[in-house]
Write a protein that holds these residues in place. Sequence first.
Motif, mmCIF file in Angstrom:
data_model
loop_
_atom_site.group_PDB
_atom_site.id
_atom_site.type_symbol
_atom_site.label_atom_id
_atom_site.label_comp_id
_atom_site.label_asym_id
_atom_site.label_seq_id
_atom_site.Cartn_x
_atom_site.Cartn_y
_atom_site.Cartn_z
ATOM 1 N N GLY A 42 29.106 118.314 79.239
ATOM 2 C CA GLY A 42 28.930 117.354 78.266
ATOM 3 C C GLY A 42 27.875 116.216 78.416
ATOM 4 N N GLY A 43 28.000 115.000 78.302
ATOM 5 C CA GLY A 43 27.192 113.893 78.564
ATOM 6 C C GLY A 43 27.282 113.216 79.675
ATOM 7 N N LEU A 44 27.971 113.806 81.121
ATOM 8 C CA LEU A 44 28.427 112.984 82.050
ATOM 9 C C LEU A 44 27.245 112.866 83.008
ATOM 10 N N ILE A 45 26.024 113.702 83.037
ATOM 11 C CA ILE A 45 25.117 113.728 83.999
ATOM 12 C C ILE A 45 24.110 112.987 83.489
ATOM 13 N N GLY A 46 23.450 111.881 84.046
ATOM 14 C CA GLY A 46 22.167 111.531 83.519
ATOM 15 C C GLY A 46 21.188 111.949 84.202
ATOM 16 N N GLY A 47 19.625 111.610 83.695
ATOM 17 C CA GLY A 47 18.424 112.072 84.285
ATOM 18 C C GLY A 47 17.536 111.235 85.168
ATOM 19 N N ALA A 48 17.980 110.280 85.865
ATOM 20 C CA ALA A 48 17.331 109.194 86.591
ATOM 21 C C ALA A 48 17.900 108.927 87.631
ATOM 22 N N LEU A 49 17.850 108.742 88.670
ATOM 23 C CA LEU A 49 18.399 108.142 90.100
ATOM 24 C C LEU A 49 18.441 106.787 90.038
ATOM 25 N N ALA A 50 19.669 106.434 89.782
ATOM 26 C CA ALA A 50 19.837 104.743 89.471
ATOM 27 C C ALA A 50 20.514 104.396 90.575
ATOM 28 N N ASP A 83 26.426 101.999 91.035
ATOM 29 C CA ASP A 83 27.446 102.499 90.125
ATOM 30 C C ASP A 83 27.493 103.770 89.414
ATOM 31 N N ARG A 84 26.386 103.548 88.516
ATOM 32 C CA ARG A 84 26.189 104.658 87.474
ATOM 33 C C ARG A 84 25.944 105.964 88.238
ATOM 34 N N PHE A 85 25.080 105.858 89.416
ATOM 35 C CA PHE A 85 24.773 107.229 90.076
ATOM 36 C C PHE A 85 25.973 107.633 90.900
ATOM 37 N N GLU A 86 26.801 106.626 91.464
ATOM 38 C CA GLU A 86 28.042 107.143 92.207
ATOM 39 C C GLU A 86 28.718 107.661 91.352
ATOM 40 N N LEU A 87 29.096 107.506 90.377
ATOM 41 C CA LEU A 87 29.970 107.981 89.232
ATOM 42 C C LEU A 87 29.493 109.183 88.941
ATOM 43 N N GLU A 88 28.321 109.396 88.547
ATOM 44 C CA GLU A 88 27.801 110.646 87.983
ATOM 45 C C GLU A 88 27.929 111.571 89.428
ATOM 46 N N ALA A 89 27.613 111.251 90.425
ATOM 47 C CA ALA A 89 27.799 112.075 91.516
ATOM 48 C C ALA A 89 28.999 112.691 91.703
ATOM 49 N N SER A 90 29.916 111.800 91.695
ATOM 50 C CA SER A 90 31.351 111.955 91.993
ATOM 51 C C SER A 90 31.803 113.101 90.974
ATOM 52 N N PRO A 146 18.838 117.033 88.032
ATOM 53 C CA PRO A 146 19.535 115.877 87.973
ATOM 54 C C PRO A 146 19.995 115.428 89.449
ATOM 55 N N PRO A 147 19.715 114.415 89.961
ATOM 56 C CA PRO A 147 19.987 114.006 91.184
ATOM 57 C C PRO A 147 21.251 113.791 91.615
ATOM 58 N N ALA A 148 22.515 113.577 90.492
ATOM 59 C CA ALA A 148 23.499 113.901 90.848
ATOM 60 C C ALA A 148 24.203 115.075 91.366
ATOM 61 N N VAL A 149 23.396 116.107 90.818
ATOM 62 C CA VAL A 149 23.651 117.686 91.237
ATOM 63 C C VAL A 149 23.102 117.671 92.818
#
Length: 928
Positions: free
Chosen positions: A755-763, A767-774, A797-800
Amino acid sequence: MASPGIEVELLVKGHSDLGEVTPEVKPSDSQTSVAIAGLEWREMEGDDCGFHYGDGTNETQDNDFPTVERSRLQEMLSLLGLETYQVQKLTLQGSLQITFDSMKNWAPQVPKDLPWHFLRKLQALNAEARNTTMVLDMPPDAWPAEKESQTEEEMIYWDPAEDIATDDIYSFSELPMPDTPVNPLDLVCALLLSSDTFLQQEILLKMSLCQFALPLVLPDSENHYHTFLLWALRGVMRTCCLQPPRGLGSFREDSVVLSRVPTFAFVRMDVSSNSKSQLLNAILSPTRRQGDCFWHRDLNLGTNPREIADGLVEISWFFPSGKEDLDVFPEPMAFLNLRGDIGSHWLQFKLLTEVSSAVFILTDNISKKEYKLLYSMKESTTKYYFILSPYRGKRNTNLRFLNRLIPVLRIDHSHVLVKVSSTDSESFVRRIRSIICSVARSPCRRMSVEDMAHAARKLGLRIDEDLEECQKAKDRAQKIIRKIKDVDAYKRDELRLQGDPARKAAQVEREFCQLQWVSEPPEKHRAELRRRFLELRVQQNGQEPTSGVQEFILGISSPSLGERQYFLRWMEWGLARLGPPRPRQPPETLLTLRPKLGGASDLNEPLWPEPLGVEHFLREMGQFYEAESCLVEAGRLPAAQRRFAHFPGLAVDLLLGGLPLELVDGATLSIPVRWVTGLLKELHVRLDRRSRLVVLSALGVPGTGKSTLLNTMFGLRFATGRSCSPRGSFMQLLPVAEGFSQDLGCDQILVIDSGGLIGGALASAGDRFELEASLATLLMGLSNVTVVSVADTKDIPPAVLHAFLRLEKMGHMPNYQFVHQSLHDLSVPSPKPRDRRPLLDPPSDLSRAATHMEKQGGSFRTQAGLAERQHVWHIPALWHGAPPMAAVSLGYSEAIFELKRCLLENIRNGLSNQNKNIQQLIELVRRL
């Protein structure tokens, strides 16, 4: 030959008494019947050739018409192997089963293969679905025996009279032909007659994406009634530009069923040497590109006679794109096409005259019979236009009858057009378009498909939506939707558990879980978190489900499976239409918002406005279940006093019926562990011994086409488009056919869309990046196979990346497939190895950042061990042309099929991680 202008002048000035008229017996090559003095000569098999009355009765029989027509329909159903589905209809879920055929690009060999081949192609949005022909796979003994060997001289100097015997000729003629005897329109009609209403809806949705004309009135001569397909068309949505683009607001998405537009019908009277369908295709297509929206005789199998499709009414729409060089009309319009002669299908013609702004009648002959039929339309306010051929029929007779029709139909010389096939057809098409625009600009009838259904009902046609189950479900859904005046207020007042208590509980639980990784967590802090968490759950458990939630629970608790499914569809459409139509972003702007999306710092700040959907009601049920389960676990509530323990069972019923369920809560961006565990436990009970699972997930930035990819690949129902998609991650279940499960190694495939859980930039703010990575770690950790969708070769995506490094440390290595989709180009050639390299080597700063955060060395490419040809896919653009009149490109469909075949092959060969059963999946959810 007199010019068209002279003919029209004769028409206006000439007038004489009408005598007895006998039309000339001269059918066009595409016709199978000829009208002679009220009779029709029909070419049929065996000894059934002969004259028949135009209404279908035989001259020598009084009441045998039902028998003749019944046998024709039954023979077609039997030929296609569909006769067993007239009582127990084909279902949508049954058509989605994974079988051995899902892994091969097979060709039908017998007529009974045709429906399944058509469905498979249509599910994959393959524009070649209608070009379904059979390929012979004959054993050697099926061919005639070869003669004994001959000398070279005997083979060159042969006497035909001696070498070819009569028996030899007939033995060759009895061999099966490599072509199919089934007209594609007959195939579509037979398939729709054998399908339930939900599969019919899916078939028409896929046909619309392929830019095929859609059935509007489905003929059924077997039971002597015709069906108006209102329900089947409700799922078709179109986005169009209502005025020249001045920003995002100029694009609107709406249901084709609800749009009131000018409608133009094209019909044939008696015999016409001009093709209606070809003319319609030319009218709808830009000059430089001819489409085949309506099936016509010059296409493959187009000359095969129709057996059961006569009387079919098809509909198609034109929607402007806002580009002047592509838009042939300035506003949306609908076009109707009646298959067959109006004299034999008077009821359908009557309907078209009552719903159309104008009717175009193509004919070569106007006889006394046709004149009387048209004379009966004298009360109609519809505008009529005649399209004649100068080479066929009796010109003087036509002119006499047209003169009589001038006062009756209120026409003049401008309403009579002569199409000369040998002349420039483009000028004729431009003339027709000019007439259509002129009619649309003047005060004219504008009708929606819903309005057409009212007219059809008055004429006695059956409306598919009038079923009792459908109407009961609609009434229940309307009780909920009518109370929603303001979406935000409704969420706050009616869906109370999803407000601050849910977000605070998720945050406390997240902090509590993080303490597990601390070597010596302070016990006092742990106890404080536990106290706060229980306090929040007590507050939630003290609430009662509101009236809207209770009504929703009653709707999904119906003992009738059909009523539950109808209720969910009515809810989805009703909620989607709340407020004004939402603006849709044109394709050019999809990538421009990605830097903004990745930079949100507040965990609860929505990445985009989330519309109200069915998932919110299910989310509320999940929160009630979560709160109650927490109190039972803590000993604060006796298990015997549970009120919501049956909620997972209700939700699993929906999952098994094909509805995607939320895995990661889009409001709190957390996984409700107790609710998901309850769902999986209930699913394990329902599936009994067929609970071996393979989990396939798709991750990527919103707008990169991952949901569309999954829907095309497997026929799923994940939401698409950022402006209408929920934030959460969803899962849907795909059954594997019992005969194939042993070979594939699993009974079910659980498909997860991020869905829309993964963003496209390294925050890097954290907080946002840690959550997306988790969350990415969770989804990939549950998966056997992971598809990563990117829109740019440098945009993994960096979270990936972060999740991959975490999972590598845990020893969990799912099978990865990277998919790069072109969002702009109409076609993408197969890239060279050097073009693949940027995708496999993500930007060094992101790679180093992710590696540094995990304190590991090495590049992403090295650790992933990616093989270029097996793990990287370059997918062509989705659309061939400019939406909304573009069809799905053949290259996209074929590439998606190859990806699907690769994924299933990897699963079968054990290249993915070890398959799980549901109990193991439950443990993995808890552990992750």
